[in-house]
Design a protein around this motif. Structure first.
Motif, mmCIF file in Angstrom:
data_model
loop_
_atom_site.group_PDB
_atom_site.id
_atom_site.type_symbol
_atom_site.label_atom_id
_atom_site.label_comp_id
_atom_site.label_asym_id
_atom_site.label_seq_id
_atom_site.Cartn_x
_atom_site.Cartn_y
_atom_site.Cartn_z
ATOM 1 N N ASP A 138 0.930 -1.044 -0.395
ATOM 2 C CA ASP A 138 -0.205 0.390 0.173
ATOM 3 C C ASP A 138 1.126 1.483 0.436
ATOM 4 O O ASP A 138 1.713 1.271 1.299
ATOM 5 C CB ASP A 138 -0.487 -0.227 0.956
ATOM 6 N N GLU A 140 1.765 5.756 -1.927
ATOM 7 C CA GLU A 140 1.540 6.938 -3.201
ATOM 8 C C GLU A 140 2.623 7.111 -3.356
ATOM 9 O O GLU A 140 3.926 6.740 -2.823
ATOM 10 C CB GLU A 140 1.128 8.429 -2.126
ATOM 11 N N VAL A 209 -1.491 5.642 -6.442
ATOM 12 C CA VAL A 209 -2.308 5.309 -5.432
ATOM 13 C C VAL A 209 -2.624 3.887 -5.029
ATOM 14 O O VAL A 209 -3.561 3.612 -5.653
ATOM 15 C CB VAL A 209 -2.897 6.284 -4.726
ATOM 16 N N GLN A 211 -4.161 1.078 -2.837
ATOM 17 C CA GLN A 211 -4.514 0.998 -1.016
ATOM 18 C C GLN A 211 -5.710 -0.301 -1.039
ATOM 19 O O GLN A 211 -7.179 -0.066 -1.480
ATOM 20 C CB GLN A 211 -4.735 2.492 -0.176
ATOM 21 N N ARG A 271 6.100 6.520 -1.159
ATOM 22 C CA ARG A 271 5.012 7.402 0.885
ATOM 23 C C ARG A 271 4.182 5.987 0.812
ATOM 24 O O ARG A 271 3.020 6.000 0.611
ATOM 25 C CB ARG A 271 4.320 8.671 0.873
ATOM 26 N N ILE A 273 1.748 3.354 2.435
ATOM 27 C CA ILE A 273 0.635 4.128 3.479
ATOM 28 C C ILE A 273 0.512 2.913 4.704
ATOM 29 O O ILE A 273 -0.069 1.356 4.595
ATOM 30 C CB ILE A 273 -0.434 3.627 2.439
ATOM 31 N N ARG A 275 -1.639 0.408 6.978
ATOM 32 C CA ARG A 275 -3.544 -0.067 6.904
ATOM 33 C C ARG A 275 -3.948 0.267 8.464
ATOM 34 O O ARG A 275 -3.446 0.416 9.190
ATOM 35 C CB ARG A 275 -3.501 -1.523 6.359
#
Length: 275
Positions: A138, A140, A209, A211, A271, A273, A275
């Motif tokens: 996950d 960016e 992104v 995710q 970057r 991410i 959870r």
């Protein structure tokens, strides 16, 4: 005055007397004997000076190490602002060499190099370039690119041999368009809108992104696609791909495609991410 002169003569006569010369000489030797307080202090003072010099040398060495560490940190984070570092951004390309990158299926970067702070495919046909230092789940991702022809950005690629079926590709072309093979498309699957424009012969930016099951992309600030792999469409193979996208691993490598044209990338940052 006469009394003083008399005393001086008496002292001179006393010193010159053979009877007293030994006593005076012995007294002089006592004042320069190694056992005198002055001489016993000399080794202590020398030892103190040595300890002081050692302390200063150690302090200088420590300062040098701290400065070197700071330089290395700045070099690793070169191109990131203090705010970006605080937000968790990391550089995947340091702007100086190809550390962390290798041709797909290889252990080093061949045919790729660095020009003016950009990662450049200098010899088209050399092979795709993979960021092998880490895999990402996950995240960016922001990346600048400029191209003379066909290329692509692969996400979450899990198998370097079966790269076509195990990684999602964001299409890169030198022009804009609205087909599934146009810049910013999820290659062969989702076309970009007409409002997504390429700056020809100039630098462009992708912001991607990933995710969980959701994946989206922006070209120069305009969204080109947004998908949710839980949707029914992705449960069956789509386009030219043999594997349903819903079943793709959600962690893998990032790859830059060599499709036979000169292409350059810079400001590659990511970057993670949580959870």
């Amino acid at each position: 005055k006469e009394t003083g002169e008399r005393r001086r003569k008496q002292w001179t006569k006393h010193v010159r007397s053979p009877k007293n010369q030994g006593t005076v000489m012995n007294t002089n030797r006592l004042h320069h004997s190694p056992a005198s307080p002055l001489d016993t202090k000399t080794p202590a003072r020398s030892h103190l000076r040595s300890r002081t010099r050692l302390a200063r040398t150690g302090a200088l060495a420590l300062t040098a190490l701290l400065i070197l560490g700071a330089v290395q940190i700045r070099a690793h984070d070169e191109g990131l602002t203090k705010q970006e570092r605080a937000q968790g951004w990391k550089l995947l390309f340091n702007g100086r060499d190809t550390v962390g990158w290798a041709n797909r299926g290889d252990t080093e970067a061949v045919g790729w190099g660095v020009d003016d702070g950009a990662l450049v495919l200098k010899k088209p046909g050399s092979g795709d370039l993979v960021y092998t230092a880490a895999e990402f789940e996950d995240f960016e991702l922001s990346i600048d690119w400029k191209t003379e022809g066909n290329s692509g950005l692969f996400l979450r690629m899990s198998d370097q041999e079966d790269w076509l079926n195990t990684g999602m590709e964001v299409q890169i072309m030198p022009t804009s368009g609205t087909t599934v093979h146009s810049t910013g498309a999820l290659y062969d699957l989702v076309p970009p809108p007409a409002s997504a424009k390429v700056r020809q012969n100039d630098w462009n930016n992708f912001r991607v992104v990933c995710q969980g099951p959701k994946v989206s992309c922006e070209l120069n600030g305009v969204q080109t696609f947004q998908i949710d792999l839980r949707d029914d469409r992705w449960k069956t193979p789509q386009g030219k791909f043999a594997i349903p996208y819903s079943g793709l691993p959600r962690k893998g490598w990032i790859m830059l495609q060599d499709h036979g044209a000169r292409v350059a990338f810079r400001n590659i940052r990511i970057r993670p991410i949580a959870r």
